[in-house]
Design an enzyme around this catalytic site. Structure first.
Site: not given
Length: 804
Positions: A498, A502
């Site tokens: 996840y 980022y």
């Protein structure tokens, strides 16, 4: 009438002129024959030339005098006629402009845009000219009134907020009026302004000292009061003085005043270089906020940060890379390290930085599985008053002139209040936070948090409460634009997967070249080039781990393990390095790169720092700084369960400039390098084999090519400093291997396509440029970048990505 008759008529008698004294003189006749004219002498020539030179010099002086008069001493007020003519011209122009603006209000907006500085007016005029070329006058007028006019109004509000009353007061001093146009200045102008500011601070110090110089008995408190006056002048420029928090006046002071910090603080406030760094940082921030105010930082213009800031960051990287390549590190024993290799081997390398954070997140994931914790992914955004531009590129009407830094401070303050309430409620969590920009530069956060399953709902509800408590009325029933939470399902993906995207897209975009950003419409790998200047310019901390031991001790342990492995030599692999088995287990976990074991050996997650077994040790630097004070540097590690400290930085290195390579200095390998374009020195004579085999001291050189690993190791460690320097010089003179001729083969269609792409980029597309690219060469494209031809397409050089 004949000549004789004339003589008789005039009574002229030749017999009467028998003597020379009574003979008639010859009449002056300008129409004489040229042969009868007296010959020109050398003196007459000199006199004639001198007179001509004097005449030319007189004319030149008169012309210069007229120019000086017109430039320095002539004023329109001295010539009433010309003054009246100029006034009539200005009045007629003003009347014409007023009439045009009365019938066409768009002319007022265009005049206001042209009155702005070049960094504002030039990009705005390009957009205005584009709308004008569309041939749609209504859309053109609507764009000026609904977009450009609000942008100019917001720009004035931003300027008023930047120039505070105290800042304007400082600009009223003699020579400091340039502070009012600080965002418009170049680097050279900021340097000159910083010199004037430093001189003003020096004058303030002289005025504040008063009679302190005349007395020998000066109390420390009197010196601190003098420092307060200089610090007050610094605060008027919106700059926090050095050591201000430690030296400022406090009512309830728990510790004594550190008077030893005053000399270093004063030295900085009187230094022009220190002021240049402060003013240049302020100039860049103010300029960026002005560009945000006119919607030049958005997905429609330049996402995250202005294009000017990106170019400045590229140039800064290029200069840093040149500096690293031209310097090396040398220790007391004569060992040298290439500075570029040292930088690439440190955490400054984006690849190493990304790998370390991914390893840390993986360790948190393993610990959460062991503890039975759940993982939740949160997204927190600032209220709309912090966003300057809408998604369509138009100004946001609810923006309150908030800066990027203020949006970051808002999230930090909100998170601090939430953390305080969470601890008060007895809730705990650990994880990582990632700060990244919206398309207009506003900060928003992504959090990957691990917590007990029974506490998940309470923590999420409490975090939502703090995230939406400001400007709650603008959200209504939908809190999604401000706060989002997602429970990570192991069936869909792991917590590391996840957060991986980022982390990567905010460092170097590794592995994200094929993904397109939904917010900007560009590749995530290309967006990384804009994110790094954004974080550097606005001083935003991009990544933050919480609830785990510090990572600096982890790095020091890995460094200690590498040093111990080199010193042990023949010892068995896995032999203990530290005497204490608990500390040695932590070192072994750090050396293996297992963050999960390292964290658990340190005491586990959610453990206060005072209970960690190994911490980073610091010491005061022996060498003073340029301002006379001694900074703090990392010494090594220490543990509360063991005596003493372990030093990991025993060897001291100094940065020196690399020696000039003889082969690069002189192409002919002569005795010395030429200081002109050509080298008139004779070619160096070839040395015989005996001279080649001798060292500088006359002893024969040892052949290291025939040694095995152990003999080579012993020989290198037994060399003296002089022999090491000589060996290093010999290694620098080794000729690099030349590459063989190489040329790509392409079809005629691909060649035409290459020529077309070169012309579209502004190049000539000549055969010389095409041949250079096909042979593996590159062409500079500006801003320190180069283009080259690879895989049948033009590519831009991005080697700096691997270094920074």
């Amino acid at each position: 009438m004949s000549h004789a008759d004339m003589n008789n008529c005039c009574g002229f008698n030749e017999a009467a002129a028998a003597f020379s004294w009574n003979s008639p003189k010859k009449a002056i006749n300008p129409y004489l024959d040229p042969a009868e004219v007296a010959p020109v002498s050398a003196l007459s020539n000199l006199i004639t030339l001198y007179a001509a030179d004097n005449e030319q010099e007189q004319l030149r002086r008169e012309a210069l005098s007229d120019q000086v008069w017109e430039r320095y001493f002539f004023y329109e007020s001295r010539d009433p006629v010309q003054h009246e003519m100029e006034q009539d011209k200005l009045i007629s122009r003003a009347k014409l402009a007023h009439e045009q603006q009365r019938f066409n209000p768009d002319m007022v907006i265009l005049a206001d845009v042209n009155a702005q500085p070049s960094h504002i007016s030039k990009p705005l005029m390009q957009r205005i000219e584009y709308f004008s070329s569309l041939g749609r006058p209504k859309a053109y007028s609507r764009y000026l009134r609904e977009t450009i006019k609000p942008c100019l109004e917001r720009l004035e509000h931003v300027r008023d907020s930047q120039l505070s009353a105290s800042f304007r007061f400082m600009a009223s001093h003699v020579g400091l009026d340039g502070l009012l146009i600080l965002p418009e200045m170049s680097q050279d102008q900021v340097k000159r302004l910083s010199t004037l500011v430093a001189a003003h601070m020096s004058m303030c110090l002289d005025a504040a000292c008063g009679d302190l110089y005349a007395t020998d008995d000066v109390k420390p408190e009197e010196i601190r009061k003098t420092w307060e006056k200089v610090a007050a002048e610094t605060l008027r420029l919106d700059v926090i003085p050095p050591a201000f928090e430690q030296l400022r006046r406090k009512r309830n002071r728990r510790k004594p005043v550190p008077y030893e910090l005053i000399p270093g603080s004063l030295a900085r406030m009187l230094c022009a270089d220190w002021w240049y760094r402060k003013l240049w940082k302020m100039r860049c921030e103010w300029r960026e906020e002005q560009l945000r105010a006119v919607c030049l930082v958005s997905k429609k213009a330049s996402p995250y940060v202005s294009y000017e800031a990106v170019m400045h960051k590229r140039e800064q990287r290029r200069k840093s890379l040149e500096f690293f390549r031209s310097h090396e590190l040398v220790n007391e024993e004569g060992d040298t390290l290439d500075m570029e290799d040292v930088v690439n081997a440190s955490s400054s390398n984006p690849a190493h930085r990304r790998n370390e954070m991914m390893a840390c997140v993986k360790g948190l994931e393993l610990i959460a599985e062991m503890r039975g914790d759940c993982a939740v992914f949160y997204t927190i955004t600032c209220p709309s008053r912090f966003h300057s531009t809408l998604n369509n590129g138009r100004p946001n009407p609810t923006w309150t002139n908030a800066t990027v830094r203020q949006s970051s401070d808002y999230l930090v303050g909100m998170f601090a209040a939430f953390r305080k309430a969470m601890h008060k409620a007895g809730l705990r969590w650990y994880g990582v936070r990632v700060a990244e920009p919206h398309h207009d530069g506003t900060v928003h956060w992504h959090l990957l948090c691990f917590m007990r399953k029974k506490d998940r709902r309470a923590i999420t509800a409490l975090l939502r409460k703090f995230a939406i408590r400001e400007d709650r009325e603008e959200l209504g029933n939908n809190t999604g634009p401000r706060f989002k939470s997602e429970l990570i399902n192991p069936r869909k993906g792991t917590p590391t997967s996840y957060i991986a995207k980022y982390i990567s897209k905010n460092i170097d975009g590794r592995g994200l070249a094929g993904e397109i950003s939904k917010e900007t419409g560009k590749s995530l790998r290309d967006n990384a080039e804009y994110v790094n200047p954004w974080a550097s310019l606005h001083r935003v901390q991009q990544f933050r781990f919480f609830g785990i031991p510090g990572r600096q001790a982890y790095r020091e342990l890995r460094l200690l393990a590498g040093q111990a492995a080199r010193q042990q030599g023949d010892k068995k692999a896995g032999a203990p390095v530290l005497d204490n088995p608990r500390l040695d287990a932590i070192l072994a976990a750090a050396d293996a790169g297992c963050f999960a074991t390292y964290i658990m050996r340190q005491g586990g997650v959610l453990v206060p720092r005072k209970y960690h077994l190994i911490r980073t040790a610091y010491e005061i630097n022996e060498e003073p700084t340029a301002y006379g004070d001694h900074g703090i540097r990392i010494y090594g590690i220490w543990s509360p369960i063991a005596e003493g400290k372990i030093c990991t930085h025993a060897v001291k290195w100094k940065m020196v400039r690399k020696a000039v390579d003889v082969q690069e200095a002189a192409a002919d390998q002569g005795a010395c390098a030429p200081w002109t374009r050509g080298n008139n020195c004779l070619l160096a004579e070839n040395l015989n084999q005996q001279e080649k085999d001798k060292s500088a001291d006359g002893n024969p050189r040892t052949d290291i090519t025939s040694m095995d690993d152990k003999e080579l190791h012993d020989y290198l460690h037994s060399m003296s400093k002089k022999e090491r320097r000589e060996l290093a010089a010999r290694l620098r003179l080794v000729k690099p291997k030349r590459r063989k001729d190489y040329k790509q083969r392409i079809t005629d269609h691909q060649r035409l396509q290459l020529v077309y792409e070169l012309k579209s980029r502004g190049f000539d597309g000549s055969e010389k440029e095409v041949d250079l690219l096909l042979r593996g060469g590159s062409i500079p494209s500006g801003a320190g970048l180069r283009i080259f031809y690879r895989n049948q397409r033009l590519q831009e050089d991005d080697q700096w990505r691997n270094l920074y």
